[in-house]
Design an enzyme around this catalytic site. Structure first.
Site, short mmCIF file in Angstrom:
data_model
loop_
_atom_site.label_atom_id
_atom_site.label_comp_id
_atom_site.label_asym_id
_atom_site.label_seq_id
_atom_site.Cartn_x
_atom_site.Cartn_y
_atom_site.Cartn_z
N ASN A 229 48.98 41.87 40.68
CA ASN A 229 48.73 43.18 40.48
C ASN A 229 47.88 43.79 41.72
O ASN A 229 46.55 43.32 41.29
CB ASN A 229 48.21 43.41 38.96
CG ASN A 229 48.08 44.64 38.76
OD1 ASN A 229 48.14 45.82 39.51
ND2 ASN A 229 47.36 44.84 37.44
N LYS B 185 46.64 46.61 42.12
CA LYS B 185 45.88 47.76 41.56
C LYS B 185 45.94 48.63 42.63
O LYS B 185 46.60 49.05 43.33
CB LYS B 185 44.45 47.21 40.87
CG LYS B 185 44.73 45.98 39.77
CD LYS B 185 43.57 45.86 39.01
CE LYS B 185 43.78 44.74 37.98
NZ LYS B 185 42.64 44.41 37.06
N GLU C 4 43.98 49.10 32.06
CA GLU C 4 43.54 50.23 32.70
C GLU C 4 43.94 51.55 32.69
O GLU C 4 43.73 52.63 33.06
CB GLU C 4 43.37 49.82 33.99
CG GLU C 4 42.35 48.55 34.15
CD GLU C 4 42.55 47.48 35.47
OE1 GLU C 4 43.28 47.86 36.57
OE2 GLU C 4 41.91 46.58 35.29
N SER D 62 41.13 37.30 35.22
CA SER D 62 40.10 36.21 36.07
C SER D 62 41.03 34.85 36.53
O SER D 62 40.26 34.01 36.57
CB SER D 62 38.79 35.94 35.38
OG SER D 62 38.01 37.28 35.30
P1 13P Z 1 41.64 40.07 37.47
O1 13P Z 1 42.72 38.80 37.83
O2 13P Z 1 41.03 40.53 38.71
O3 13P Z 1 40.91 39.66 36.46
O4 13P Z 1 42.81 41.31 37.02
C1 13P Z 1 43.67 40.71 36.09
C2 13P Z 1 44.62 41.69 35.82
O5 13P Z 1 44.14 42.87 35.27
C3 13P Z 1 46.01 41.71 36.25
O6 13P Z 1 46.67 42.77 35.92
#
Ligand code: 13P
Length: 279
Positions: free
Chosen positions: A15, A17, A103, A233
């Protein structure tokens, strides 16, 4: 030594983002392709921002990488400023759509702080996720449905209730056949982007709870078939331990998906974890 393949093929989905414009997209996928070339028993997926889905699709070409979007809207077309339909995602080559990421659910509370509780980030809720899931499945897009508890909910001992109620509400009205094909991601909100990964035993326990909730409400086949990912994470160092858990069928990766080598290492760990070994 005897090897048997696990029932469900692991999925590693990146992802991205709100990261990467066109040039970085070409570069990241271009670097990833040779690193995962020929990797078996794992499905690799990238979920870039809408603006670079087309570039990502072109760069992927005929490589074994699936494309996913980070959201979708349930209407087919019309006066819905800012929204993207399932047909549009299919048209650009998507196979997956992430639904209900924390989110977009607005569960961080940061906007609450700013606007005194009047507005959440994007207002996503279990019932809107459910409508989106129905539309995706009807159109042939596979939803990756996210669930997860906040730190306050965990500390109050509400994790299991929160998770099972999110799952029941998000899957409401779907058929067992549909549920067998979709993907659920357990993403504890407190583990996202914090570097504070959920312990592998606890992540496995919650994923088992999700599977049992699916079995209890939609039948054994649905529960056995649905793929359940862990997200929060996960990185190249801790992936192996998480992915070898019996109930974890892959990962939804944020930060570590933005570098080809760390993402590829996670994909390789999933490929290895697709097998059981017996002496
Ligand atoms: P991180 O791996 O940066 O913690 O993000 C996880 C996440 O939200 C994947 O959708």
């Amino acid at each position: 030594m005897v090897r048997t393949k696990k029932v469900r093929t692991p999925l590693i989905a990146g992802n991205w983002k709100m990261h990467n414009a066109r040039e970085q997209t070409r570069q990241l996928i271009g670097e990833l392709k040779p690193l995962i070339d020929g990797l078996s028993d794992v499905e690799v997926c990238v979920c870039p921002p809408f603006t670079v889905l087309a570039v990502a699709s072109e760069t992927i070409g005929d490589a074994e990488i699936s494309l996913g979007a980070q959201n979708v809207f349930w209407e087919e077309k019309g006066a819905w400023t800012s929204q993207i339909s399932a047909d549009m995602l299919l048209d650009v080559g998507c196979r997956y759509a992430i639904l209900g990421h924390s989110e977009t659910r607005g569960r961080f509370g940061k906007v609450d702080d700013l606007l005194a509780g009047r507005l959440h980030y994007f207002g996503e809720r279990d019932d809107t996720i459910n409508i989106k899931a129905r539309v995706c499945l009807a159109k042939g897009l596979t939803p990756i449905i996210c669930c997860g508890e906040t730190i306050d909910e965990r500390q109050a001992g509400k994790t299991d209730d929160i998770i099972s109620s999110q799952i029941r509400a998000c899957l409401d009205g779907l058929t067992p056949d549909q549920i067998e094909t979709l993907v659920i991601a357990y993403e504890p909100v407190w583990a996202i982007g914090t570097g504070e990964v959920c312990g592998s035993d606890e992540a496995n326990r919650v994923c088992r709870l999700i599977r049992q909730t699916v079995r209890d409400n939609f039948g054994t086949d649905a529960g056995n078939g649905v793929r359940i990912l862990y997200g929060g994470s996960m990185n190249d160092k801790n992936a192996e331990e998480l992915l070898e858990q019996s109930e974890i069928d892959g990962g939804l990766i944020g930060g570590a998906a933005l570098k080809a080598d760390s993402f590829a290492t996670i994909c390789k760990a999933a490929s290895f974890a697709a097998w059981n070994f017996y002496i």
